[in-house]
Design a protein around this motif. Structure first.
Motif, PDB file in Angstrom:
ATOM      1  N   ASN A 139      -9.160  -6.601   2.461  1.00 56.39           N
ATOM      2  CA  ASN A 139      -8.415  -6.734   3.721  1.00 56.39           C
ATOM      3  C   ASN A 139      -8.241  -8.046   4.291  1.00 56.39           C
ATOM      4  O   ASN A 139      -8.731  -8.954   3.976  1.00 56.39           O
ATOM      5  CB  ASN A 139      -8.989  -5.855   4.790  1.00 56.39           C
ATOM      6  CG  ASN A 139     -10.340  -6.208   5.482  1.00 56.39           C
ATOM      7  OD1 ASN A 139     -10.352  -7.458   5.926  1.00 56.39           O
ATOM      8  ND2 ASN A 139     -11.355  -5.733   5.579  1.00 56.39           N
TER       9      ASN A 139
ATOM     10  N   ILE B 287      -8.724  -2.215  -1.775  1.00 61.60           N
ATOM     11  CA  ILE B 287      -8.077  -3.322  -0.820  1.00 61.60           C
ATOM     12  C   ILE B 287      -9.214  -4.565  -0.595  1.00 61.60           C
ATOM     13  O   ILE B 287     -10.397  -4.167  -0.409  1.00 61.60           O
ATOM     14  CB  ILE B 287      -7.439  -2.983   0.265  1.00 61.60           C
ATOM     15  CG1 ILE B 287      -8.573  -2.468   1.293  1.00 61.60           C
ATOM     16  CG2 ILE B 287      -6.540  -1.807   0.076  1.00 61.60           C
ATOM     17  CD1 ILE B 287      -7.959  -1.980   2.772  1.00 61.60           C
TER      18      ILE B 287
ATOM     19  N   ALA C 116       0.891  -1.482  -0.037  1.00 61.02           N
ATOM     20  CA  ALA C 116      -0.030  -0.012   0.134  1.00 61.02           C
ATOM     21  C   ALA C 116       0.922   0.983   0.005  1.00 61.02           C
ATOM     22  O   ALA C 116       0.566   2.118  -0.662  1.00 61.02           O
ATOM     23  CB  ALA C 116      -0.864  -0.031   1.141  1.00 61.02           C
TER      24      ALA C 116
ATOM     25  N   ASP D 236     -13.238  -0.706  -0.466  1.00 62.60           N
ATOM     26  CA  ASP D 236     -13.264  -1.962   0.320  1.00 62.60           C
ATOM     27  C   ASP D 236     -13.767  -2.838  -0.904  1.00 62.60           C
ATOM     28  O   ASP D 236     -14.889  -2.627  -1.247  1.00 62.60           O
ATOM     29  CB  ASP D 236     -14.173  -1.872   1.460  1.00 62.60           C
ATOM     30  CG  ASP D 236     -13.328  -1.738   2.678  1.00 62.60           C
ATOM     31  OD1 ASP D 236     -11.981  -1.850   2.760  1.00 62.60           O
ATOM     32  OD2 ASP D 236     -13.716  -1.182   3.523  1.00 62.60           O
TER      33      ASP D 236
ATOM     34  N   ALA E  89     -13.977   3.333   4.421  1.00 65.38           N
ATOM     35  CA  ALA E  89     -13.584   3.360   3.092  1.00 65.38           C
ATOM     36  C   ALA E  89     -14.761   4.216   2.335  1.00 65.38           C
ATOM     37  O   ALA E  89     -15.766   4.483   2.734  1.00 65.38           O
ATOM     38  CB  ALA E  89     -13.409   2.033   2.705  1.00 65.38           C
TER      39      ALA E  89
ATOM     40  N   THR F 204     -10.734   5.439  -1.504  1.00 65.85           N
ATOM     41  CA  THR F 204     -10.330   4.214  -0.959  1.00 65.85           C
ATOM     42  C   THR F 204     -11.657   3.268  -1.335  1.00 65.85           C
ATOM     43  O   THR F 204     -13.003   3.711  -1.229  1.00 65.85           O
ATOM     44  CB  THR F 204     -10.191   4.225   0.445  1.00 65.85           C
ATOM     45  OG1 THR F 204     -11.354   4.920   1.164  1.00 65.85           O
ATOM     46  CG2 THR F 204      -8.728   4.591   0.805  1.00 65.85           C
TER      47      THR F 204
ATOM     48  N   LEU G 295      -7.024   3.621  -4.178  1.00 64.15           N
ATOM     49  CA  LEU G 295      -6.621   2.394  -3.701  1.00 64.15           C
ATOM     50  C   LEU G 295      -7.657   1.423  -3.390  1.00 64.15           C
ATOM     51  O   LEU G 295      -8.791   1.828  -2.572  1.00 64.15           O
ATOM     52  CB  LEU G 295      -5.737   2.532  -2.383  1.00 64.15           C
ATOM     53  CG  LEU G 295      -5.116   1.245  -1.633  1.00 64.15           C
ATOM     54  CD1 LEU G 295      -3.938   0.857  -2.770  1.00 64.15           C
ATOM     55  CD2 LEU G 295      -4.700   1.682  -0.335  1.00 64.15           C
TER      56      LEU G 295
ATOM     57  N   ILE H 219      -6.148   2.201   4.987  1.00 61.39           N
ATOM     58  CA  ILE H 219      -7.228   3.148   4.636  1.00 61.39           C
ATOM     59  C   ILE H 219      -6.793   4.404   5.054  1.00 61.39           C
ATOM     60  O   ILE H 219      -6.881   5.551   4.662  1.00 61.39           O
ATOM     61  CB  ILE H 219      -8.262   2.830   5.105  1.00 61.39           C
ATOM     62  CG1 ILE H 219      -8.800   1.555   4.029  1.00 61.39           C
ATOM     63  CG2 ILE H 219      -9.496   3.614   4.724  1.00 61.39           C
ATOM     64  CD1 ILE H 219     -10.167   0.760   4.382  1.00 61.39           C
TER      65      ILE H 219
ATOM     66  N   ALA I 245      -4.006   6.117   3.236  1.00 56.64           N
ATOM     67  CA  ALA I 245      -4.465   6.642   1.920  1.00 56.64           C
ATOM     68  C   ALA I 245      -5.167   7.714   1.881  1.00 56.64           C
ATOM     69  O   ALA I 245      -4.963   8.725   1.274  1.00 56.64           O
ATOM     70  CB  ALA I 245      -5.161   5.395   1.443  1.00 56.64           C
ATOM     71  N   LYS I 246      -6.267   7.730   3.033  1.00 56.46           N
ATOM     72  CA  LYS I 246      -6.927   9.230   3.215  1.00 56.46           C
ATOM     73  C   LYS I 246      -6.284  10.180   3.560  1.00 56.46           C
ATOM     74  O   LYS I 246      -6.185  11.278   2.951  1.00 56.46           O
ATOM     75  CB  LYS I 246      -8.122   8.786   4.015  1.00 56.46           C
ATOM     76  CG  LYS I 246      -9.247   7.938   3.556  1.00 56.46           C
ATOM     77  CD  LYS I 246     -10.433   8.139   4.332  1.00 56.46           C
ATOM     78  CE  LYS I 246     -10.258   7.380   5.801  1.00 56.46           C
ATOM     79  NZ  LYS I 246     -11.853   7.220   6.571  1.00 56.46           N
TER      80      LYS I 246
END
Length: 369
Positions: free
Chosen positions: A108, A106, A93, A130, A140, A128, A104, A118, A121-122
């Motif tokens: 998980n 993912i 990531a 999920d 997300a 994001t 992104l 997450i 990323a944020k």
């Protein structure tokens, strides 16, 4: 010249970032140039798949369908597999974000690791998604999956149907549940408990061993089920949460000459699971049309990569935050011997993969063309 320079620049940038630069569909020169320009303007999508052991689908289906969707949309993408390694998951990531991913997506390994990724990323302004598994407490922007409670309901109904077909009298039912760190496994169990618990309470069925399998590990599942059968030799039905766990149970049942006599459920409509159904060792599986799931997720990702704010058709409440997560939930389908052919007709599994060796005749009997 400008078109050529633009194409070379986009390609060179993608190579420098270690990502895959993908153009649009082949066709007229103007549409190709347009797709190249679109790819240059759009952001990049990073996808992290969980492993390749728990289910064959991640590499054989999800990767393939996501790649096809991103290529068709002309966006750059990077799809990697964490191979059930939480440290690797976070490292991948970080690399994707460093290399310029603006979206992104993912699957998980657990909600804790997923939330960490997450959050990072944020904080970097990365959108994001999920994919398949909801990250509890993760927040997300979107969630794309199947109706996982419905998946469990189909499994419970399937086992009940198969026990009825075998005229089982007060059967002892064992549970091989999915990983305790996977929220989907919780939802599956909620679904099949909703069908089977009333039968336990009414005395129609007897509740047998009930155990989760860490990390959906099929080897551990075999050990766990062997212990279950040793402790309770009269197990008459097995609610296995996916085809891999189901096959682990079937392997143990074969050692005890009980395969085909004890109904076993599954999920994912893998080649192995479908072959077990054809041979009579597995009573059913649940087919989730992964292409539809991948296409729905890719559509959101592509829109986000282009700076758009897509809307989802529904929402799912995160039980930890009590927040609604914009979601796309798809319908699963129960698969028995009489409709294994539906999975082949849908293109998820090919006849060549499924109907090998001794299964050729069984495929013919099942109407697979």
């Amino acid at each position: 010249m400008r078109k050529g320079i633009l194409s070379l620049t986009a390609t060179a940038a993608a190579l420098a970032l270690g990502l895959t630069a993908c153009g649009g569909n082949s066709g007229q020169t103007t549409s190709t140039s347009s797709a190249t320009a679109s790819a240059a303007k759009a952001g990049k999508v990073g996808v992290i798949l969980p492993d390749s052991k728990s289910s064959a689908r991640w590499e054989t289906a999800d990767r393939k369908y996501l790649e096809e969707a991103f290529k068709a949309a002309g966006v750059q993408y990077d799809i990697q597999n964490a191979q059930n390694d939480k440290t690797a998951f976070q490292t991948i990531a970080d690399q994707m974000i460093t290399n310029g991913a603006t979206v992104l997506m993912i699957v998980n390994l657990d909600s804790g690791t997923g939330k960490t990724v997450i959050d990072k990323a944020k904080s970097q302004g990365v959108a994001t998604i999920d994919y398949d598994r909801l990250t509890l407490g993760g927040g997300a922007a979107y969630y794309v999956s199947f109706d996982n409670t419905k998946v469990g309901t189909l499994q419970g109904e399937g086992l009940s149907k198969c026990l009825t077909d075998k005229k089982a009298d007060k059967p002892i039912v064992a549970y091989l549940n999915g990983s305790p760190t996977d929220n989907n496994a919780t939802l599956f169990k909620s679904g099949y408990d909703g069908v089977l618990k009333p039968k336990f309470d009414a005395g129609e069925y007897v509740k047998g061993p009930d155990q989760a399998v860490p990390d959906w590990d099929n080897t551990q599942a075999g050990t766990i089920f062997e212990q279950m059968l040793t402790q309770q030799p009269k197990i008459a039905g097995v609610l296995a949460a996916n085809d891999g766990l189901g096959n682990a149970a079937i392997t143990v049942l074969k050692k005890n000459n009980l395969n085909g006599k004890v109904p076993v459920t599954g999920q994912d409509a893998t080649v192995q699971g479908l072959q077990n159904i054809l041979s009579g060792d597995q009573c059913m599986t649940v087919y989730k049309a992964v292409k539809k799931e991948a296409d729905a997720a890719a559509k959101l990702a592509v829109a986000l990569a282009k700076g758009e704010k897509p809307t989802a058709s529904g929402s799912v409440k995160d039980p930890e935050t009590n927040q609604d997560v914009p979601s796309e939930l798809l319908e699963p389908q129960a698969i028995y011997l009489d409709n294994v052919k539906d999975v082949v007709a849908d293109g998820y599994v090919t006849k060549e993969e499924l109907c090998t060796g001794d299964f050729a005749e069984k495929c013919t009997e099942a109407g697979i063309q």
